[in-house]
Design an enzyme around this catalytic site. Structure first.
Site, PDB file in Angstrom:
ATOM      1  N   SER A 126     -51.144 -26.958  39.149  1.00 56.21           N
ATOM      2  CA  SER A 126     -50.879 -27.157  40.583  1.00 56.21           C
ATOM      3  C   SER A 126     -49.625 -26.459  41.067  1.00 56.21           C
ATOM      4  O   SER A 126     -49.323 -26.505  42.264  1.00 56.21           O
ATOM      5  CB  SER A 126     -50.786 -28.655  40.878  1.00 56.21           C
ATOM      6  OG  SER A 126     -52.040 -29.279  40.664  1.00 56.21           O
TER       7      SER A 126
ATOM      8  N   GLU B 274       0.789  -1.225   0.000  1.00 51.84           N
ATOM      9  CA  GLU B 274       0.000   0.000   0.000  1.00 51.84           C
ATOM     10  C   GLU B 274       0.825   1.281   0.000  1.00 51.84           C
ATOM     11  O   GLU B 274       0.381   2.299  -0.519  1.00 51.84           O
ATOM     12  CB  GLU B 274      -0.937  -0.001   1.224  1.00 51.84           C
ATOM     13  CG  GLU B 274      -1.945  -1.145   1.281  1.00 51.84           C
ATOM     14  CD  GLU B 274      -2.975  -1.067   0.166  1.00 51.84           C
ATOM     15  OE1 GLU B 274      -3.282   0.061  -0.290  1.00 51.84           O
ATOM     16  OE2 GLU B 274      -3.463  -2.132  -0.267  1.00 51.84           O
TER      17      GLU B 274
END
Length: 896
Positions: free
Chosen positions: A501, A86
């Site tokens: 229950s 780069e």
């Protein structure tokens, strides 16, 4: 010469005008250049990560995947690859490379096209932070000025580190730390030269050069990077050749999760978004630590998944997902002549011949076509899609997407009798061909207990499990269903279902606080109540419909007698019971205002139920569930610490019992906002004194109710003396072999919802199983002899072999048991101290009165001081041995 002089003069004038123009442009644009502070304190958008209480990563949220790295931690090879490719003069230029600019200018003159060949790493950083990629001269000029400005304010090392963490590299990876994880599932320092060169080639065009989407173009770009490194002398020719010829090894990886716990993570994520907002929550790099430890959360997930498979598989196999190609018809075999002398083991030899005889199926797919197709089929862990290649007598060969061939033995097939409906199953299979055919698309799964592959299917039923620390409400585990990726509806916190229950411990608690005691005698007899408004009689029934006459409250709760619960509600009063239930955190609007509430007709979430159970287990304190233990910022600094209330005697007020105060949603939101401000300024102090939870029932009441719940999970009395009876959740103590457990089963009408809630050790947990379609019954199962033969020791207490109508003990309790077995395996029992104000006296088993006998007709029982019986049983009232047939429960029939 005159022409040359004129050209030189013109060049000087143009250069002078150019410099003047650039200077003028610089001053014109200077106000728009980023400030020094912005450059020095740039905040990287880092995703939020969620961990278990002990630091195991379970999820990551954020559009941009970023793992910040320091320059010291970056391999030198990667830095060399970037500079060579780069910006080879990175350490020499001032942010702008004059040689690169000249090269770009010549390219423009020659080709007439604008390129980006002049961009340095600094200019790329300027564009990435402050500009766009549009190809305009104005953008390029701004880019030049910002690059110059950055070089003045930042060192080369700072610029390079920013670049390494900021640059976009495809597949939502920003920075090389994230890219290493996304493409290779590794840290940067674990990558080889070929992989580093691949990543270094991505900044130019991450969408078209990445090795997942475009492997060939990525390979070409990698070669260019390696050539530049070779030219710059960073690598040798041998290194170049090896890296250039290496295969493309990248594939998409998610975050490296120690445990995928999406239901828990989603709860925490939503809470963070509610407080901070989506953008801040997802980009500020928060590390959020759950209250749930890794091992407990993992055990809960595995228990729910296995339990749903157990339920689903005992109801039968619903068939393949698809038939991809027609299978060949069964091979007909000529019968053996009776005149021919029989060969040894003729039938076995014939079967072997059939298995070894290759048969060509012209319609069969190629392996490449099968694996390509399987790649498109959804994988719902732990289920893996597979295609049947061949079926033998009692086995089948299948292939999965990776191309691996797997043999399903009879041990993994024998469960799969046909599913007819929720109430009925077909005949037990005898051969693999009764179940599978070549070309079927199926699911398979690996059994957790022995790693055996078996035929699988996605469970129709749903389940949930949530566990709390009853001392402070810290959520220890939460599972909202079989698969979050199939359904994000969290049944643990969002599904309001009839509790059956499971409501009874709270009704009995109200009774204890209103004149009843644990030995009170209640008539277990049928109820017929005429309802003039509807013109019909209400006839609540026991399940099963067995009535034992006058029985003690302990026995009634343990055996889950419905009519006794109704009679207790009547004794306390409907309005008073409704108000009392709100003490446990139940929303008053969800509590029915009729007598059916005593049977659990109200609808509540598993989280609400387990919170109520926590109040009983911790001695009467109302703790509030919470999921987040602490939050750290991106610098690993604690910015908020949970400061929950605790169920502890040293920190409570002098008041004995306070009225329960319900908080509105607005109050809760206000409290949360006070605890979490946008930047975490109001963190809790973990060193401060514990805050006391509100006491909502007395310690004595909580103790007596939990004592009754202990009877519900064990065998009671003595078989030889005919005082034996089973609690509805008796399997729990049989399997866990602990004294510190208690619980309650729950089953609604027609078995549409099944529950088990209880406590053990330092945990309370609630398990629920039902269908998302609340009108669908869980049904019943018949005997599966294949499973009985395979696991006779497990028959009738856990797993697929259970038969009969689905209820809380069969449907929901096995998940609770598996969970507790896993998390309490090495934990000592936690026996709570008997609170002050409790006495223990000897009573008669039948009447609940005092007795002077010490034989099987008597037992010791607990009472709140002052409520113990004062009269003695007389000879005419002495208990008789329990009639064996009268007291026999369906579970007993299963055992013997």
């Amino acid at each position: 010469m005159k022409l040359i002089k004129r050209l030189i003069l013109l060049t000087i004038i143009c250069a002078f005008l150019g410099v003047i123009s650039i200077i003028g442009m610089y001053f014109y644009l200077k106000p728009e250049l980023p400030s020094v502070e912005v450059l020095r304190e740039v905040k990287l958008q880092t995703p939020m990560r969620i961990f278990t209480a002990d630091g195991k990563l379970i999820s990551q949220y954020g559009v941009k995947r970023r793992i910040p790295v320091s320059l010291d931690d970056v391999p030198e090879t990667l830095v060399q690859a970037l500079i060579a490719t780069e910006d080879s003069r990175f350490y020499d230029h001032i942010g702008v490379d004059p040689i690169g600019v000249v090269r770009a200018f010549i390219n423009l003159v020659v080709t007439g096209e604008r390129g980006q060949g002049a961009s340095t790493l600094t200019m790329q950083m300027a564009r990435g932070f402050f500009l766009t990629r549009e190809k305009k001269f104005s953008r390029k000029i701004r880019e030049l000025f910002i690059a110059l400005h950055m070089e003045q304010e930042l060192s080369k090392e700072q610029i390079l580190e920013l670049y390494l963490n900021k640059v976009e590299l495809g597949h939502r990876a920003f920075g090389f730390g994230a890219a290493a994880q996304v493409y290779y599932g590794k840290n940067l320092n674990e990558l080889n030269l070929a992989q580093i060169a691949t990543l270094a080639g991505l900044p130019q065009a991450p969408s078209t050069l990445n090795p997942i989407s475009r492997p060939e173009r990525s390979k070409e770009r990698r070669r260019i990077v390696l050539l530049r490194m070779l030219d710059e002398g960073y690598i040798t020719r041998q290194q170049f050749d090896e890296a250039a010829q290496a295969p493309v090894s990248a594939k998409k990886h998610g975050a490296e999760l120690a445990l995928d716990a999406p239901y828990l993570a989603d709860l925490i994520y939503n809470e963070m978004v509610e407080i901070y907002g989506k953008e801040i929550a997802e980009t500020s790099g928060f590390n959020v630590y759950a209250t749930a430890p890794y091992a407990i959360q993992k055990a809960a997930q595995e228990a729910v998944i296995q339990n749903l498979h157990d339920y689903d598989e005992r109801h039968g196999y619903r068939g393949p997902l698809a038939q991809l190609w027609p299978a060949l018809p069964p091979l007909e075999v000529e019968p053996v002549s009776t005149e021919t002398p029989p060969l040894a083991n003729t039938e076995s030899s014939q079967d072997a011949l059939l298995e070894d005889t290759p048969r060509f199926n012209p319609d069969a797919w190629s392996e490449e076509k099968i694996t390509a197709y399987l790649d498109s089929v959804e994988e719902i862990a732990p289920l893996v899609p597979a295609v049947v290649l061949a079926v033998q007598e009692r086995s089948a060969s299948v292939i999965i997407a990776e191309g691996e061939r797997i043999e399903l033995t009879w041990d993994g097939l024998d469960w799969a009798r046909p599913y007819i409906n929720d109430q009925a199953q077909g005949e037990d299979p005898e051969l693999a061909s009764d179940i599978l055919q070549e070309g079927m698309l199926i699911y398979i799964r690996k059994r957790a207990e022995d790693d055996v592959w078996q035929l699988g299917q996605f469970p129709d039923a749903s389940g949930a499990l949530v566990a709390l620390n009853p001392e402070n409400g810290a959520v220890q585990a939460v599972v909202g269903g079989y698969s979050f990726y199939h359904s994000q509806f969290n049944r643990a916190t969002q599904a309001k279902r009839q509790v059956g229950s499971n409501i009874k411990p709270f009704v009995y608690s109200a009774a204890i606080d209103n004149g009843y005691n644990i030995a009170s005698i209640i008539n277990d007899a049928p109820i017929n109540q005429w309802d003039a408004s509807s013109g019909v009689a209400w006839r609540p029934q026991n399940s099963p419909a067995i009535y034992d006459g006058p029985i003690r409250m302990r026995v009634a709760l343990g055996m889950s007698k419905n009519v006794v619960s109704v009679r207790l509600l009547r004794g306390v009063g409907l309005d008073q019971t409704v108000d009392y239930l709100t003490r446990f955190g139940f929303d008053k609007d969800d509590i029915p205002r009729d007598e059916t509430l005593s049977l659990g007709s109200g609808s509540h979430t598993p989280l609400e139920v387990v919170t109520g159970i926590a109040t009983l287990a911790n001695g009467g304190f109302a703790v509030r569930p919470y999921f987040i233990d602490r939050i750290e910022n991106d610098l690993d600094e604690v910015i908020w610490q949970a400061n929950p209330v605790h169920a502890c005697e040293p920190c409570i007020s002098d008041e004995s019992i306070q009225e329960n105060v319900e908080l509105s949603e607005e109050d809760i939101e206000a409290q949360l906002a006070a605890e979490f401000n946008q930047f975490g300024d109001t963190k809790g102090d973990p060193t401060q004194e514990k805050r006391s939870a509100e006491r909502v029932i007395s310690a004595q009441t909580a103790f007596l109710v939990t004592e009754m719940m202990r009877s519900a999970v064990r065998a009671n009395g003595n078989w030889n003396n005919k005082t034996y009876w089973l609690g509805t959740g008796w399997r729990a103590r049989n399997l866990l072999q602990r004294e510190d457990i208690g619980g309650k089963t729950g089953t609604t009408n027609d078995s549409k919802d099944t529950w088990f809630s209880g406590f053990a050790g330092n945990l309370v947990a609630t398990s629920w199983v039902g269908f998302d379609d609340a009108s669908r019954q869980l049904g019943r199962t018949s005997r599966n002899q294949n499973l009985i033969n395979k696991n006779p020791e497990k028959f009738n207490w856990i797993g697929n072999a259970m038969i009969g109508v689905e209820d809380g003990a069969k449907g929901a309790q096995p998940a609770w048991i598996r969970f507790m077995q896993a998390v309490l395996e090495d934990k000592d029992e936690v026996i709570k101290q008997i609170p002050d104000g409790i006495v223990r006296v000897r009573i008669d088993r039948k009447t609940g009165k005092l007795t002077r006998r010490n034989d099987h007709t008597s037992m010791f029982e607990y009472f709140r001081a002052g409520t113990e019986p004062t009269t003695y049983v007389v000879d005419d009232e002495l208990s008789l041995p329990i009639d064996e047939e009268k007291k026999k429960q369906p579970e007993i029939e299963e055992i013997f």
